[in-house]
Write an enzyme that holds these catalytic residues in place. Structure first.
Site, PDB file in Angstrom:
ATOM      1  N   ASN A 115       1.591  -2.563  -0.148  1.00 23.49           N
ATOM      2  CA  ASN A 115       2.888  -2.124   0.570  1.00 23.49           C
ATOM      3  C   ASN A 115       3.298  -2.959   1.599  1.00 23.49           C
ATOM      4  O   ASN A 115       2.357  -3.352   2.339  1.00 23.49           O
ATOM      5  CB  ASN A 115       3.197  -0.691   0.781  1.00 23.49           C
ATOM      6  N   ASN A 182       2.299  -4.971   8.495  1.00 28.54           N
ATOM      7  CA  ASN A 182       3.674  -5.332   8.220  1.00 28.54           C
ATOM      8  C   ASN A 182       4.569  -5.564   9.186  1.00 28.54           C
ATOM      9  O   ASN A 182       5.892  -5.781   8.828  1.00 28.54           O
ATOM     10  CB  ASN A 182       4.038  -4.300   7.038  1.00 28.54           C
ATOM     11  N   THR A 183       4.079  -5.409  10.625  1.00 22.38           N
ATOM     12  CA  THR A 183       4.993  -5.675  11.469  1.00 22.38           C
ATOM     13  C   THR A 183       4.345  -6.811  12.453  1.00 22.38           C
ATOM     14  O   THR A 183       3.109  -6.515  12.754  1.00 22.38           O
ATOM     15  CB  THR A 183       5.179  -4.415  12.432  1.00 22.38           C
TER      16      THR A 183
HETATM   17  C1  LIG Z   1       3.541   3.070   0.737  1.00 25.52           C
HETATM   18  C2  LIG Z   1       2.660   3.189   1.931  1.00 25.52           C
HETATM   19  C3  LIG Z   1       3.424   3.268   3.245  1.00 25.52           C
HETATM   20  C4  LIG Z   1       2.530   3.671   4.205  1.00 25.52           C
HETATM   21  N1  LIG Z   1       3.073   3.651   5.373  1.00 25.52           N
HETATM   22  C5  LIG Z   1       2.611   3.988   6.638  1.00 25.52           C
HETATM   23  C6  LIG Z   1       3.129   4.051   7.773  1.00 25.52           C
HETATM   24  O1  LIG Z   1       4.296   3.957   7.910  1.00 25.52           O
HETATM   25  N2  LIG Z   1       2.399   4.575   8.977  1.00 25.52           N
HETATM   26  C7  LIG Z   1       0.814   4.465   8.733  1.00 25.52           C
HETATM   27  O2  LIG Z   1       0.341   4.614   9.937  1.00 25.52           O
HETATM   28  N3  LIG Z   1       0.401   4.341   7.751  1.00 25.52           N
HETATM   29  C8  LIG Z   1       1.109   3.902   6.482  1.00 25.52           C
HETATM   30  N4  LIG Z   1       0.587   3.738   5.210  1.00 25.52           N
HETATM   31  C9  LIG Z   1      -1.038   3.993   5.458  1.00 25.52           C
HETATM   32  C10 LIG Z   1      -1.670   5.310   5.010  1.00 25.52           C
HETATM   33  O3  LIG Z   1      -1.338   6.284   5.724  1.00 25.52           O
HETATM   34  C11 LIG Z   1      -3.099   5.439   4.756  1.00 25.52           C
HETATM   35  O4  LIG Z   1      -3.696   5.095   5.984  1.00 25.52           O
HETATM   36  C12 LIG Z   1      -3.652   4.251   3.693  1.00 25.52           C
HETATM   37  O5  LIG Z   1      -2.745   4.042   2.696  1.00 25.52           O
HETATM   38  C13 LIG Z   1      -4.891   4.414   3.401  1.00 25.52           C
HETATM   39  O6  LIG Z   1      -5.123   5.588   2.718  1.00 25.52           O
HETATM   40  P1  LIG Z   1      -5.013   5.791   1.192  1.00 25.52           P
HETATM   41  O7  LIG Z   1      -5.998   4.891   0.332  1.00 25.52           O
HETATM   42  O8  LIG Z   1      -5.399   7.208   0.834  1.00 25.52           O
HETATM   43  O9  LIG Z   1      -3.698   5.763   0.726  1.00 25.52           O
HETATM   44  C14 LIG Z   1       1.224   3.686   4.174  1.00 25.52           C
HETATM   45  C15 LIG Z   1       0.596   3.543   2.944  1.00 25.52           C
HETATM   46  C16 LIG Z   1       1.326   3.305   1.805  1.00 25.52           C
HETATM   47  C17 LIG Z   1       0.451   3.277   0.602  1.00 25.52           C
END
Ligand SMILES: Cc1cc2nc3c(=O)[nH]c(=O)nc-3n(C[C@H](O)[C@H](O)[C@H](O)COP(=O)(O)O)c2cc1C
Length: 358
Positions: A115, A182-183
């Site tokens: 993402n 992404n920022t």
């Molecule tokens: C579509 C998407 C959007 C995310 N947006 C954020 C966000 O806004 N802020 C943040 O701290 N992490 C964001 N994350 C990261 C998740 O909180 C998490 O740290 C990361 O995906 C790893 O966990 P996972 O493997 O269970 O997805 C995002 C992840 C995904 C997939």
């Protein structure tokens, strides 16, 4: 095979990833009735996995990670799916639309997502008004905050603080996001001097002593992790969330043209699991267990969750696993975790924390 795997997931996965996400979130908000789900779950989710950290009592250790409900539109419904806590956000001081679409991609062969959402959110004021409307909240709610994209480094601390001032009254804890890829330049705030300045300013502003946690990247060297741990201990930060998504594309099964088609962004899901475990282990070891860790990255099963606990996490979060495994993921992981803990002879989850951190 569950109903979700057989019927719902194929339907959702036939849609573009962000469309499917929005559809799922609005369905959860519209159709899930907290009281009904609580009745169903309380019969089946008789787990004793309560955890107490930074003054908060969590019913169970598994939370929903930031990014799923960025704007707090369905936090109460999501909590009822068996999550011990829900982290909303990332919220920024001013609203922003995020990166151009498409910006979310599935790598099914890897059980992963890429993402580059870029903190699309309604802004702190609107999110706070939604938080205020949640009646009789009986779950722990964290708010993850970040900086607005167009804000230059010199104004960034003030931008974080403005967001913090608005949301702190309504949150149980605040997570400071310095690790989203992404920022532009956001991850620079993981450098010791910049991080120290940011965290000191946050703590000076933190008159109500709300727990503040820092969310870090999996793409850090050992020396960088060491410096971050030092700054967190020095500024009396309450905990670390490890980890955000990775910019690495190493070891993926997905065809390289598909990976290239997705382009830049953070990778989450299965391929992140061991990388994030290593960061958790290092934070636990370097802080001698003094910094509570929320472990996140690639949790799909109770076994994945248990590995993170042994590495040093006392709380956990899931995002991509929820997308692939469906709404029963929290219940299944919690039930499985309880079994594993008893089978391994631990008296409690706390006893298992950090047991394999070396
Ligand atoms: C579509 C998407 C959007 C995310 N947006 C954020 C966000 O806004 N802020 C943040 O701290 N992490 C964001 N994350 C990261 C998740 O909180 C998490 O740290 C990361 O995906 C790893 O966990 P996972 O493997 O269970 O997805 C995002 C992840 C995904 C997939």
């Amino acid at each position: 095979m569950s109903f979700y795997n057989t019927f719902v997931r194929p339907l959702l996965f036939s849609l573009p990833a962000e469309t499917a996400h929005n559809f799922a979130l609005s369905s959860i908000r519209t159709f899930l009735r907290p009281s009904f789900i609580q009745n169903v779950l309380s019969k089946r989710l008789c787990v004793d996995l309560a955890v107490e950290r930074f003054g908060l009592k969590f019913k169970n250790p598994l939370g929903l990670a930031a990014g799923f409900d960025k704007n707090c539109v369905a936090a109460a419904q999501l909590a009822c799916l068996g999550f011990g806590f829900v982290e909303i956000g990332t919220v920024t001081y001013k609203p922003q639309s995020g990166s151009p679409k498409p910006r979310l991609f599935r790598l099914e062969a890897d059980k992963a997502l890429i993402n580059r959402m870029g903190f699309n959110n309604d802004g702190a004021e609107v999110v706070v008004s939604r938080l205020k409307k949640i009646k009789n909240r009986d779950f722990i709610l964290g708010v993850n905050i970040g900086k607005n994209r167009e804000i230059e480094e010199i104004e960034a601390v003030e931008n974080y603080l403005s967001c913090f001032r608005l949301i702190r009254e309504e949150a149980d804890y605040v997570a400071i996001n310095v690790s989203s890829p992404n920022t532009p330049n956001l991850r620079k705030f993981q450098e010791a001097d910049k991080l120290r300045k940011l965290l000191k300013s946050m703590q000076e502003e933190n008159t109500t002593c709300i727990p503040i946690l820092v969310k870090i990247s999996p793409d850090l060297s050992e020396a960088q992790i060491e410096a971050i741990v030092e700054v967190c201990l020095e500024t009396k930060i309450h905990g670390v969330i490890a980890t955000n998504t990775t910019v690495s594309r190493e070891g993926l099964q997905t065809a390289s043209y598909e990976i290239q088609k997705a382009g830049e962004g953070g990778l989450s899901g299965k391929p992140l699991a061991e990388v994030s475990n290593q960061v958790i282990r290092k934070v636990y070891r370097l802080s001698q267990g003094k910094l509570p860790i929320i472990g996140v990255g690639g949790i799909f099963t109770a076994e994945d969750a248990f590995k993170k606990i042994c590495a040093g996490a006392s709380l956990l979060q899931v995002y991509t696993g929820f997308v692939y495994m469906g709404p029963a993921v929290a219940r299944d992981i919690n039930l499985g975790l309880q079994k594993i803990i008893h089978q391994k002879g631990f008296a409690s989850l706390d006893e298992a924390v950090g047991s394999e951190s070396i």
